[in-house]
Write a protein that holds these residues in place. Structure first.
Motif, PDB file in Angstrom:
ATOM      1  N   PRO A  20       1.028  -1.288   0.071  1.00 26.12           N
ATOM      2  CA  PRO A  20       0.104  -0.054   0.014  1.00 26.12           C
ATOM      3  C   PRO A  20       0.977   1.369  -0.147  1.00 26.12           C
ATOM      4  CG  PRO A  20      -0.828  -1.602   1.472  1.00 26.12           C
ATOM      5  CD  PRO A  20       0.431  -2.114   1.092  1.00 26.12           C
ATOM      6  N   PRO A  21       0.631   2.041  -0.859  1.00 28.12           N
ATOM      7  CA  PRO A  21       1.400   3.479  -0.933  1.00 28.12           C
ATOM      8  C   PRO A  21       0.728   4.424   0.171  1.00 28.12           C
ATOM      9  CG  PRO A  21      -0.259   3.360  -2.623  1.00 28.12           C
ATOM     10  CD  PRO A  21      -0.411   2.088  -2.000  1.00 28.12           C
ATOM     11  N   VAL A  22       1.849   5.688   0.334  1.00 27.78           N
ATOM     12  CA  VAL A  22       1.442   6.645   1.192  1.00 27.78           C
ATOM     13  C   VAL A  22       1.694   7.667   0.596  1.00 27.78           C
ATOM     14  CG1 VAL A  22       1.586   7.530   3.545  1.00 27.78           C
ATOM     15  CG2 VAL A  22       2.102   4.927   3.374  1.00 27.78           C
ATOM     16  N   MET A  23       0.676   8.494   0.062  1.00 28.26           N
ATOM     17  CA  MET A  23       0.769   9.738  -0.441  1.00 28.26           C
ATOM     18  C   MET A  23       0.061  10.778   0.546  1.00 28.26           C
ATOM     19  SD  MET A  23       2.961   9.207  -3.149  1.00 28.26           S
ATOM     20  CE  MET A  23       2.811  10.839  -3.926  1.00 28.26           C
ATOM     21  N   VAL A  24       0.562  11.940   0.487  1.00 30.95           N
ATOM     22  CA  VAL A  24       0.245  13.021   1.488  1.00 30.95           C
ATOM     23  C   VAL A  24      -0.046  14.113   0.852  1.00 30.95           C
ATOM     24  CG1 VAL A  24       0.502  14.185   3.544  1.00 30.95           C
ATOM     25  CG2 VAL A  24       1.309  11.637   3.335  1.00 30.95           C
TER      26      VAL A  24
END
Length: 394
Positions: free
Chosen positions: A361-365
């Motif tokens: 799972p990616p983490v884009m903020v």
């Protein structure tokens, strides 16, 4: 330049390039390189194995002249790339009776690249031998290390393997033989990562083929000669295996600090979980060091800010590099920051079509990462640890 003797009648006659700092306009050369060529004097015939880069052709000629070599019967070309073959036209002018000995694919490439006349060639096939009188050469085809026409040459009586690019590395050193095994291991691993890693499936078989020859010496086309072949053969067997290590590589760029904060937090979270982490700031990174880190790592996490609608171009370049090098990495993810939108995750994951990885799972903020983003990164670290445990590397 000087010629130096490996054993009686077998000489290193190539050239050093202490000042060269980039290869193929791509690969950094922090220690320069060498272009190794070898001369063998048999009781009846004299053979030159490979030539040197065209920039150093006068060094090769000078070595041969100083040795008093008035005639050469055969010139073995193990690989058509010009750092090995580029001086062949000049050598053929100096030694007009010499025959070029190589395989059919290499012959065709030499004709295309250097315009060598077709009647100058002697074409050999797998396992074929060539007598020098009291010495014998045996040829083995090793396609896709790293071109389709590569071969290796074995001096049977002396049990010396002239391995071309295989088992070599870029370094200009005055030492003929390897004396520092730790330095040689790292240098050879870096070279493997940059040049050989995409072809590890083919190389597995060649390592075993070479073991079967039981050489007492391996003389590559770049770097010093191995007098302890087992060391480099064992290293290659490790690198081409399917086993990975409990390591995470993080190539990243940060434009305004947000992505860097995410990388710092994820690095700490992974370390706290007992995982080795290797972050690479791509604005400062030597691509050879990045490639080296990819050899063993179980996971790679690309960290990028968003430029217009996608990842930072430098991260795109690193992703492309990882994809074409095809490391045995098992898992991948993407983290980073964006302002008003973008498709960084989609772009990067689509670029990894040659690497068999499970995407985590990616983490884009949006904007600067806050507490919620840091918790997401902790969860990503947990997921990486879980995946590493599943493949028994923790």
């Amino acid at each position: 330049m000087v010629s130096r003797e490996l054993v009686a009648g077998v000489y290193s006659v190539g050239a050093f390039d202490f000042d060269r700092r980039i290869f193929d306009e791509l690969i950094p050369l922090p220690e320069g390189t060498s272009y190794n060529a070898y001369l063998i004097r048999g009781s009846e015939k004299t053979v030159l194995i490979d030539t040197v880069d065209p920039s150093k052709e006068y060094d090769l000629i000078s070595n041969l002249v100083k040795m008093g070599i008035e005639s050469i019967d055969y010139i073995v070309i193990n690989h058509a790339e010009q750092d090995h073959s580029g001086s062949l036209p000049m050598i053929l002018e100096f030694y007009p009776d010499a025959r070029v000995v190589t395989n059919a694919k290499c012959r065709d490439l030499l004709i295309a690249l250097l315009h060598i006349p077709s009647d100058r060639f002697m074409v050999i096939s797998e396992g074929e031998t060539l007598s020098l009188g009291d010495r014998t050469l045996r040829f083995f085809l090793t396609p896709w290390t790293h071109w389709p026409e590569t071969q290796i040459t074995f001096l049977v009586e002396d049990k010396i393997l002239f391995s071309c690019d295989l088992f070599g590395f870029h370094a200009a050193t005055s030492e003929l033989f390897i004396t520092d095994e730790a330095w040689a291991y790292r240098s050879a691993k870096r070279y493997y990562a940059e040049i050989m890693m995409p072809f590890r499936g083919s190389i597995k078989g060649y390592v075993e083929k070479v073991r079967g020859l039981d050489p007492v010496m391996i003389a590559p086309s770049h770097g010093p000669v191995h007098k302890n072949p087992k060391s480099i053969l064992d290293a290659y067997a490790e690198w081409v295996s399917d086993s990975v290590k409990n390591e995470v590589v993080i190539p990243y760029v940060s434009m305004h600090g947000s992505t860097a904060k995410m990388v710092d937090h994820l690095t700490g979270a992974l370390i706290a979980r007992g995982i080795v982490v290797k972050p690479f700031n791509l604005t400062r990174t030597d691509t050879g060091d990045l490639a080296l880190a990819l050899v063993d790592a179980a996971t790679v996490v690309f960290a990028t800010p968003t430029v217009l609608f996608g990842p930072h171009p430098t991260v795109v370049s690193a992703t492309y590099l990882a994809n074409i090098l095809r490391p045995k990495t098992r898992f991948a993810s993407v983290i980073g920051s964006y302002g008003w939108g973008g498709k960084s995750v989609e772009t990067i994951t689509k670029m990894l079509d040659h690497v068999k990885v499970d995407l985590l799972p990616p983490v884009m903020v949006n904007g600067e990462p806050g507490e919620a983003a840091m918790q997401d990164l902790d969860r990503l670290a947990d997921e990486i640890l879980k995946k590493h445990k599943e493949v028994n590397i923790v």
